[in-house]
Scaffold this motif. Structure first.
Motif, PDB file in Angstrom:
ATOM      1  N   ARG A 126       0.820  -1.218   0.000  1.00 31.92           N
ATOM      2  CA  ARG A 126       0.000   0.000   0.000  1.00 31.92           C
ATOM      3  C   ARG A 126       0.858   1.275   0.000  1.00 31.92           C
ATOM      4  NH1 ARG A 126      -1.996   4.291   1.203  1.00 31.92           N
ATOM      5  NH2 ARG A 126      -4.165   4.767   1.747  1.00 31.92           N
ATOM      6  N   LEU A 127       2.040   1.231   0.636  1.00 37.27           N
ATOM      7  CA  LEU A 127       2.854   2.447   0.778  1.00 37.27           C
ATOM      8  C   LEU A 127       3.931   2.629  -0.289  1.00 37.27           C
ATOM      9  CD1 LEU A 127       3.343   2.513   4.657  1.00 37.27           C
ATOM     10  CD2 LEU A 127       1.887   4.022   3.283  1.00 37.27           C
ATOM     11  N   ALA A 128       4.417   1.524  -0.869  1.00 39.76           N
ATOM     12  CA  ALA A 128       5.526   1.625  -1.834  1.00 39.76           C
ATOM     13  C   ALA A 128       5.202   2.482  -3.069  1.00 39.76           C
ATOM     14  CB  ALA A 128       5.995   0.230  -2.244  1.00 39.76           C
ATOM     15  N   PRO A 129       3.984   2.400  -3.646  1.00 39.16           N
ATOM     16  CA  PRO A 129       3.708   3.213  -4.831  1.00 39.16           C
ATOM     17  C   PRO A 129       3.883   4.719  -4.596  1.00 39.16           C
ATOM     18  CG  PRO A 129       2.048   1.492  -4.617  1.00 39.16           C
ATOM     19  CD  PRO A 129       2.848   1.481  -3.353  1.00 39.16           C
ATOM     20  N   GLY A 130       3.462   5.202  -3.435  1.00 42.75           N
ATOM     21  CA  GLY A 130       3.616   6.627  -3.121  1.00 42.75           C
ATOM     22  C   GLY A 130       5.076   7.005  -2.993  1.00 42.75           C
ATOM     23  N   MET A 131       5.876   6.133  -2.368  1.00 44.92           N
ATOM     24  CA  MET A 131       7.313   6.390  -2.242  1.00 44.92           C
ATOM     25  C   MET A 131       7.944   6.461  -3.636  1.00 44.92           C
ATOM     26  SD  MET A 131       8.514   3.832   0.813  1.00 44.92           S
ATOM     27  CE  MET A 131       7.884   3.916   2.491  1.00 44.92           C
ATOM     28  N   ALA A 132       7.570   5.498  -4.488  1.00 47.36           N
ATOM     29  CA  ALA A 132       8.129   5.454  -5.845  1.00 47.36           C
ATOM     30  C   ALA A 132       7.776   6.727  -6.625  1.00 47.36           C
ATOM     31  CB  ALA A 132       7.618   4.215  -6.582  1.00 47.36           C
ATOM     32  N   GLU A 133       6.552   7.168  -6.457  1.00 39.99           N
ATOM     33  CA  GLU A 133       6.085   8.382  -7.132  1.00 39.99           C
ATOM     34  C   GLU A 133       6.881   9.607  -6.697  1.00 39.99           C
ATOM     35  OE1 GLU A 133       1.853  10.240  -6.817  1.00 39.99           O
ATOM     36  OE2 GLU A 133       1.660   8.121  -7.425  1.00 39.99           O
ATOM     37  N   ARG A 134       7.192   9.660  -5.399  1.00 38.12           N
ATOM     38  CA  ARG A 134       7.938  10.810  -4.857  1.00 38.12           C
ATOM     39  C   ARG A 134       9.443  10.656  -5.016  1.00 38.12           C
ATOM     40  NH1 ARG A 134       3.591  10.090  -1.350  1.00 38.12           N
ATOM     41  NH2 ARG A 134       4.735   8.715   0.044  1.00 38.12           N
ATOM     42  N   GLY A 135       9.891   9.451  -5.408  1.00 42.91           N
ATOM     43  CA  GLY A 135      11.320   9.241  -5.656  1.00 42.91           C
ATOM     44  C   GLY A 135      12.171   9.084  -4.417  1.00 42.91           C
ATOM     45  N   PHE A 136      11.529   8.769  -3.295  1.00 44.70           N
ATOM     46  CA  PHE A 136      12.294   8.547  -2.059  1.00 44.70           C
ATOM     47  C   PHE A 136      11.564   7.576  -1.153  1.00 44.70           C
ATOM     48  CE2 PHE A 136      13.162   9.216   2.418  1.00 44.70           C
ATOM     49  CZ  PHE A 136      14.543   9.211   2.451  1.00 44.70           C
ATOM     50  N   GLY A 137      12.315   6.652  -0.577  1.00 43.64           N
ATOM     51  CA  GLY A 137      11.706   5.734   0.384  1.00 43.64           C
ATOM     52  C   GLY A 137      12.759   4.934   1.122  1.00 43.64           C
ATOM     53  N   ARG A 138      12.437   4.580   2.348  1.00 45.60           N
ATOM     54  CA  ARG A 138      13.293   3.713   3.162  1.00 45.60           C
ATOM     55  C   ARG A 138      12.374   2.650   3.770  1.00 45.60           C
ATOM     56  NH1 ARG A 138      16.455   5.977   0.550  1.00 45.60           N
ATOM     57  NH2 ARG A 138      18.077   7.460   1.151  1.00 45.60           N
ATOM     58  N   LEU A 177      12.791  -1.873  -6.340  1.00 44.61           N
ATOM     59  CA  LEU A 177      12.480  -0.486  -5.974  1.00 44.61           C
ATOM     60  C   LEU A 177      13.672   0.462  -6.018  1.00 44.61           C
ATOM     61  CD1 LEU A 177       9.920  -0.986  -3.038  1.00 44.61           C
ATOM     62  CD2 LEU A 177       9.481  -0.736  -5.489  1.00 44.61           C
ATOM     63  N   GLY A 178      14.877  -0.089  -6.149  1.00 47.14           N
ATOM     64  CA  GLY A 178      16.082   0.749  -6.201  1.00 47.14           C
ATOM     65  C   GLY A 178      16.011   1.877  -7.229  1.00 47.14           C
ATOM     66  N   PRO A 179      15.549   1.589  -8.448  1.00 53.77           N
ATOM     67  CA  PRO A 179      15.491   2.650  -9.465  1.00 53.77           C
ATOM     68  C   PRO A 179      14.542   3.801  -9.097  1.00 53.77           C
ATOM     69  CG  PRO A 179      15.336   0.474 -10.492  1.00 53.77           C
ATOM     70  CD  PRO A 179      15.219   0.267  -9.015  1.00 53.77           C
ATOM     71  N   HIS A 180      13.679   3.584  -8.108  1.00 50.91           N
ATOM     72  CA  HIS A 180      12.729   4.620  -7.695  1.00 50.91           C
ATOM     73  C   HIS A 180      13.215   5.419  -6.485  1.00 50.91           C
ATOM     74  CE1 HIS A 180       9.724   2.937 -10.415  1.00 50.91           C
ATOM     75  NE2 HIS A 180      10.033   1.747  -9.940  1.00 50.91           N
ATOM     76  N   GLY A 181      14.491   5.227  -6.109  1.00 51.44           N
ATOM     77  CA  GLY A 181      15.022   5.973  -4.966  1.00 51.44           C
ATOM     78  C   GLY A 181      14.650   5.369  -3.620  1.00 51.44           C
ATOM     79  N   VAL A 239      22.945   1.916   0.590  1.00 47.27           N
ATOM     80  CA  VAL A 239      22.881   0.641   1.317  1.00 47.27           C
ATOM     81  C   VAL A 239      21.502   0.065   1.051  1.00 47.27           C
ATOM     82  CG1 VAL A 239      22.872  -0.453   3.581  1.00 47.27           C
ATOM     83  CG2 VAL A 239      24.422   1.459   3.144  1.00 47.27           C
ATOM     84  N   THR A 240      21.448  -1.052   0.332  1.00 50.70           N
ATOM     85  CA  THR A 240      20.146  -1.665   0.083  1.00 50.70           C
ATOM     86  C   THR A 240      20.289  -3.165  -0.145  1.00 50.70           C
ATOM     87  OG1 THR A 240      18.021  -1.354  -1.073  1.00 50.70           O
ATOM     88  CG2 THR A 240      20.003  -1.343  -2.450  1.00 50.70           C
TER      89      THR A 240
END
Length: 253
Positions: A126-138, A177-181, A239-240
């Motif tokens: 549920r949360l990963a798509p929003g992170m990908a859209e914004r280009g940042f996530g941990r 998800l790496g390519p999405h930051g 680091v991923t």
């Protein structure tokens, strides 16, 4: 975005002596706004109140059964307007079970996987798509030393298998998800003093386990919380797909 513009979602952070609540405080001290999801709504709200008061950030606690997609959807919809966008997710909620394999039922096996694996899927999906859209996530998964050494610490086979599934989940997700930051890492704690382990490990059993730990003590929740906070930093972007052991040297591989 500065950290104060971002929110971290932490699952299962209601327990007073747990890794989740300690992580909520440590991330809040680093400037993150905090959303706590917990099956026990009262303790989620209590934890959020404590975090907001101590760290002067925004914090919201929501009751949520992470094994149920509709419950996850409802909980995260509550957050959508209440806090800044989600920049990090800590998949901390988990349950253990010491039942030996020859005695474990299919029902118990499914319950362990439902919380540890399916629950992490429901929230992450549920949360990963929003992170990908914004280009940042941990994203950080709480696995266990049991996944690496094959149990023998606290949980049985079902627990070790579920926690090992989280390691595979972490690695494959990191690739995608790496390519999405977005970075995706796992933390594998050894024996940590929490509500889950507390009562079960006293006296001789505790002494026996501590004897096998090179640093000579059990882990503390802060030992794990500090590492998770490091992995959520903006600077920790290279680091991923990694698994970090926090076990005092009790398992070196």
């Amino acid at each position: 975005m500065s950290v104060s513009d971002k929110t971290v979602v932490i699952t299962g952070a209601g327990s007073k002596r747990g890794i989740g609540r300690a992580t909520a405080h440590t991330l809040a001290a680093a400037g993150w706004n905090v959303a706590i999801l917990d099956l026990d709504e009262a303790s989620a709200k209590d934890a959020a109140h404590e975090v907001a008061e101590r760290n002067r950030v925004q914090a919201v606690g929501v009751g949520c059964d992470i094994t149920d997609e509709a419950s996850v959807e409802n909980a995260l919809t509550v957050l959508d307007g209440a806090l800044p966008p989600v920049g990090a997710l800590v998949n901390n909620a988990g349950i253990t079970s010491p039942t030996p394999f020859l005695e474990v039922s299919g029902e118990e096996w499914d319950r362990i996987f439902a919380v540890n694996v399916r629950g992490a899927f429901n929230v992450t999906r549920r949360l990963a798509p929003g992170m990908a859209e914004r280009g940042f996530g941990r994203i950080v998964f709480l696995s266990s030393v049991s996944a690496e050494r094959g149990g023998g610490v606290f949980g049985g086979v079902a627990y070790s298998a579920a926690k090992a599934a989280e390691l595979g989940f972490t690695r494959a997700l990191a690739r995608e998800l790496g390519p999405h930051g977005i970075t995706v890492n796992a933390v594998a704690p050894g024996l940590i003093d929490t509500d889950i382990t507390g009562g079960a490990l006293e006296g001789e059993r505790k002494a026996e386990l501590v004897a096998g730990i090179p640093v000579g003590r059990n882990g503390r929740v802060a030992d794990v919380a500090d590492l998770i906070t490091y992995l959520c930093r903006e600077e920790t972007g290279y680091v991923t797909g990694a698994t970090y052991d926090v076990n005092g040297g009790s398992h070196i591989h």
